[in-house]
Design a protein around this motif. Structure first.
Motif, mmCIF file in Angstrom:
data_model
loop_
_atom_site.group_PDB
_atom_site.id
_atom_site.type_symbol
_atom_site.label_atom_id
_atom_site.label_comp_id
_atom_site.label_asym_id
_atom_site.label_seq_id
_atom_site.Cartn_x
_atom_site.Cartn_y
_atom_site.Cartn_z
ATOM 1 N N VAL A 232 24.705 48.715 75.692
ATOM 2 C CA VAL A 232 24.848 48.049 76.994
ATOM 3 C C VAL A 232 26.324 47.871 77.385
ATOM 4 N N CYS A 233 27.042 47.071 76.602
ATOM 5 C CA CYS A 233 28.403 46.698 76.988
ATOM 6 C C CYS A 233 29.354 47.894 77.020
ATOM 7 N N SER B 91 29.110 50.752 78.056
ATOM 8 C CA SER B 91 29.182 51.604 79.241
ATOM 9 C C SER B 91 30.354 51.171 80.125
ATOM 10 N N CYS B 92 30.850 49.941 79.921
ATOM 11 C CA CYS B 92 32.050 49.516 80.654
ATOM 12 C C CYS B 92 33.199 49.105 79.732
ATOM 13 N N HIS B 93 32.854 48.453 78.626
ATOM 14 C CA HIS B 93 33.903 47.883 77.758
ATOM 15 C C HIS B 93 34.190 48.733 76.527
ATOM 16 N N TYR C 88 35.216 48.474 89.742
ATOM 17 C CA TYR C 88 35.033 47.018 89.714
ATOM 18 C C TYR C 88 36.194 46.250 90.331
ATOM 19 N N LYS D 229 38.858 45.657 89.173
ATOM 20 C CA LYS D 229 39.543 44.832 88.184
ATOM 21 C C LYS D 229 39.596 45.602 86.889
ATOM 22 N N MET E 6 37.788 39.442 72.071
ATOM 23 C CA MET E 6 37.459 38.528 73.170
ATOM 24 C C MET E 6 37.101 37.117 72.677
ATOM 25 N N ARG F 10 39.434 33.612 74.265
ATOM 26 C CA ARG F 10 38.971 32.589 75.196
ATOM 27 C C ARG F 10 38.773 31.260 74.475
ATOM 28 N N TYR G 106 31.669 30.263 74.508
ATOM 29 C CA TYR G 106 31.945 30.664 75.891
ATOM 30 C C TYR G 106 31.292 32.002 76.218
ATOM 31 N N PHE H 111 32.046 31.006 84.419
ATOM 32 C CA PHE H 111 33.266 31.795 84.641
ATOM 33 C C PHE H 111 34.216 30.997 85.523
ATOM 34 N N ILE I 294 32.521 36.426 89.422
ATOM 35 C CA ILE I 294 32.920 37.382 88.391
ATOM 36 C C ILE I 294 32.620 38.803 88.863
ATOM 37 N N ALA I 295 33.474 39.736 88.440
ATOM 38 C CA ALA I 295 33.283 41.132 88.864
ATOM 39 C C ALA I 295 32.291 41.877 87.975
ATOM 40 N N MET I 296 31.843 41.210 86.885
ATOM 41 C CA MET I 296 30.872 41.867 85.994
ATOM 42 C C MET I 296 29.452 41.554 86.455
ATOM 43 N N PRO J 16 24.914 41.777 82.792
ATOM 44 C CA PRO J 16 24.618 42.984 82.016
ATOM 45 C C PRO J 16 23.274 42.924 81.283
HETATM 46 C C1 HEC Z 1 28.832 47.394 84.520
HETATM 47 C C2 HEC Z 1 30.017 47.174 83.772
HETATM 48 C C3 HEC Z 1 29.964 46.098 82.711
HETATM 49 C C4 HEC Z 1 29.054 45.950 81.673
HETATM 50 C C5 HEC Z 1 27.841 46.809 81.361
HETATM 51 C C6 HEC Z 1 29.481 44.819 80.910
HETATM 52 N N1 HEC Z 1 30.621 44.274 81.455
HETATM 53 FE FE1 HEC Z 1 31.634 42.674 80.773
HETATM 54 N N2 HEC Z 1 32.978 42.832 82.283
HETATM 55 C C7 HEC Z 1 32.945 43.792 83.277
HETATM 56 C C8 HEC Z 1 34.003 43.534 84.231
HETATM 57 C C9 HEC Z 1 34.297 44.343 85.486
HETATM 58 C C10 HEC Z 1 34.696 42.400 83.761
HETATM 59 C C11 HEC Z 1 35.880 41.681 84.432
HETATM 60 C C12 HEC Z 1 35.298 40.492 85.181
HETATM 61 C C13 HEC Z 1 36.292 39.666 85.948
HETATM 62 O O1 HEC Z 1 37.403 39.432 85.467
HETATM 63 O O2 HEC Z 1 35.921 39.217 87.066
HETATM 64 C C14 HEC Z 1 34.022 41.992 82.536
HETATM 65 C C15 HEC Z 1 34.406 40.904 81.778
HETATM 66 C C16 HEC Z 1 33.775 40.508 80.620
HETATM 67 C C17 HEC Z 1 34.186 39.388 79.794
HETATM 68 C C18 HEC Z 1 35.420 38.515 80.025
HETATM 69 C C19 HEC Z 1 35.125 37.339 80.910
HETATM 70 C C20 HEC Z 1 36.354 36.472 81.048
HETATM 71 O O3 HEC Z 1 36.307 35.283 80.700
HETATM 72 O O4 HEC Z 1 37.381 36.997 81.507
HETATM 73 C C21 HEC Z 1 33.306 39.313 78.743
HETATM 74 C C22 HEC Z 1 33.314 38.294 77.613
HETATM 75 C C23 HEC Z 1 32.359 40.361 78.908
HETATM 76 N N3 HEC Z 1 32.663 41.077 80.053
HETATM 77 C C24 HEC Z 1 31.332 40.613 78.030
HETATM 78 C C25 HEC Z 1 30.397 41.630 78.190
HETATM 79 C C26 HEC Z 1 29.329 41.885 77.242
HETATM 80 C C27 HEC Z 1 29.098 41.117 75.956
HETATM 81 C C28 HEC Z 1 28.626 42.939 77.727
HETATM 82 C C29 HEC Z 1 27.404 43.550 77.122
HETATM 83 C C30 HEC Z 1 26.276 42.698 76.939
HETATM 84 C C31 HEC Z 1 29.264 43.342 78.984
HETATM 85 N N4 HEC Z 1 30.341 42.528 79.212
HETATM 86 C C32 HEC Z 1 28.829 44.372 79.779
HETATM 87 C C33 HEC Z 1 32.043 44.823 83.376
HETATM 88 C C34 HEC Z 1 30.953 45.030 82.550
#
Ligand code: HEC
Length: 252
Positions: free
Chosen positions: A66-67, A69-71, A119, A121, A129, A133, A139, A173, A178-180, A183
């Motif tokens: 899952v994660c 695909s972006c992270h 996104y 961002k 991570m 935080r 968190y 948040f 949030i831009a995420m 998920p």
């Molecule tokens: C579709 C793309 C996408 C997926 C899939 C995704 N993320 Fe993210 N994530 C982002 C984006 C874009 C940001 C930046 C958000 C912002 O700063 O507004 C982010 C930020 C975060 C942050 C940081 C938040 C903060 O306090 O700054 C965490 C923790 C995080 N994601 C965890 C996860 C986890 C765990 C998964 C899997 C379960 C996941 N993400 C899946 C796009 C994604």
């Protein structure tokens, strides 16, 4: 008598001030620093805490399916999995399933530039991570489980927050937008051990996994800490005993 009374007064003032200072130090007055983050229980809590390998493997599944695909998880490679008892052959197999080598950092296929385009961002790296935080794992878990609709937000907070284009509402948040995109959704992954993949379960598992990627040697460090402590206790005892033995002769 007067002197005694004055001394007592000064002394009690001193005690009172010290007491208040200590109280403020250890029990600071409650200040609200934003949304409430509930404390969770983690298998690594406390000095006897340990990794829950089954949970880490479930978390790995969520992270990679899952994660990722972006992270990215750039500070960790599949070789690190050996420290939770995964054999090298198995770790290699897991890496190859993602088109990676055993020592390759776990990078998302989404390049940082494309991520920024999509996104608006930077998508942060997730390997450390939980360390980056405040309230780390608590968190991250809260973040993953507190997406809300603007209607729910309105009823609970009594204020209207509009999510702009490419923004989603999340209760924990900072700033709420949030831009995420959320998920997780129920049954997004299929766990091999039969565990039901609820949102809470996946959030818990992936966060435990992120605690591990943030500090793969956390448990070893704790163990070492306990051993060092016991050694110091024993060492102090031995010093005391030898002090006694040496001075016994001199005193005689
Ligand atoms: C579709 C793309 C996408 C997926 C899939 C995704 N993320 Fe993210 N994530 C982002 C984006 C874009 C940001 C930046 C958000 C912002 O700063 O507004 C982010 C930020 C975060 C942050 C940081 C938040 C903060 O306090 O700054 C965490 C923790 C995080 N994601 C965890 C996860 C986890 C765990 C998964 C899997 C379960 C996941 N993400 C899946 C796009 C994604």
């Amino acid at each position: 008598m007067k002197k005694f009374a004055a001394l007592t007064l000064v002394w009690s003032m001193f005690v009172a001030v010290t007491f208040m200072a200590l109280k403020a130090m250890f029990f600071p007055p409650h200040v609200d620093h934003g949304p409430h983050i509930e404390e969770q229980q983690w298998s690594t809590d406390g000095i006897r805490g340990n990794w829950d390998r089954e949970q880490l493997l479930r978390g790995y599944k969520v992270a990679t399916e899952v994660c990722m695909s972006c992270h990215s998880f750039k500070y960790i490679s599949h070789r690190n999995l050996k420290n939770i008892g995964i054999t090298e052959a198995k770790a290699k197999e897991m890496a190859e399933a993602l088109d990676l080598g055993l020592n390759d950092p776990i990078l998302s296929l989404l390049s940082p530039e494309d991520a920024k385009d999509s996104y608006g961002k930077e998508v942060p790296d997730l390997s450390v991570m939980t360390k980056a935080r405040a309230k780390g794992p608590d968190y991250v878990y809260a973040l993953l489980t507190h997406y809300v609709s603007s209607e729910t937000f309105m009823t609970e907070y009594g204020k209207q927050i509009i999510a702009g284009d490419g923004q989603y509402l999340n209760k924990v948040f900072p700033g709420y937008r949030i831009a995420m995109p959320n998920p997780l959704s129920a049954d997004l992954v299929e766990y091999e051990d039969g565990t039901e993949a609820t949102v809470e379960q996946m959030a818990k598992d992936v966060t435990a996994f992120l605690t591990w990627t943030g500090d793969p040697l956390l448990v070893e460090k704790k163990r070492l800490g306990v051993i060092v402590f016991l050694y110091l206790v024993l060492f102090t005892f031995l010093c005391y005993k030898s002090y006694k033995a040496i001075w016994a002769k001199v005193k005689k």
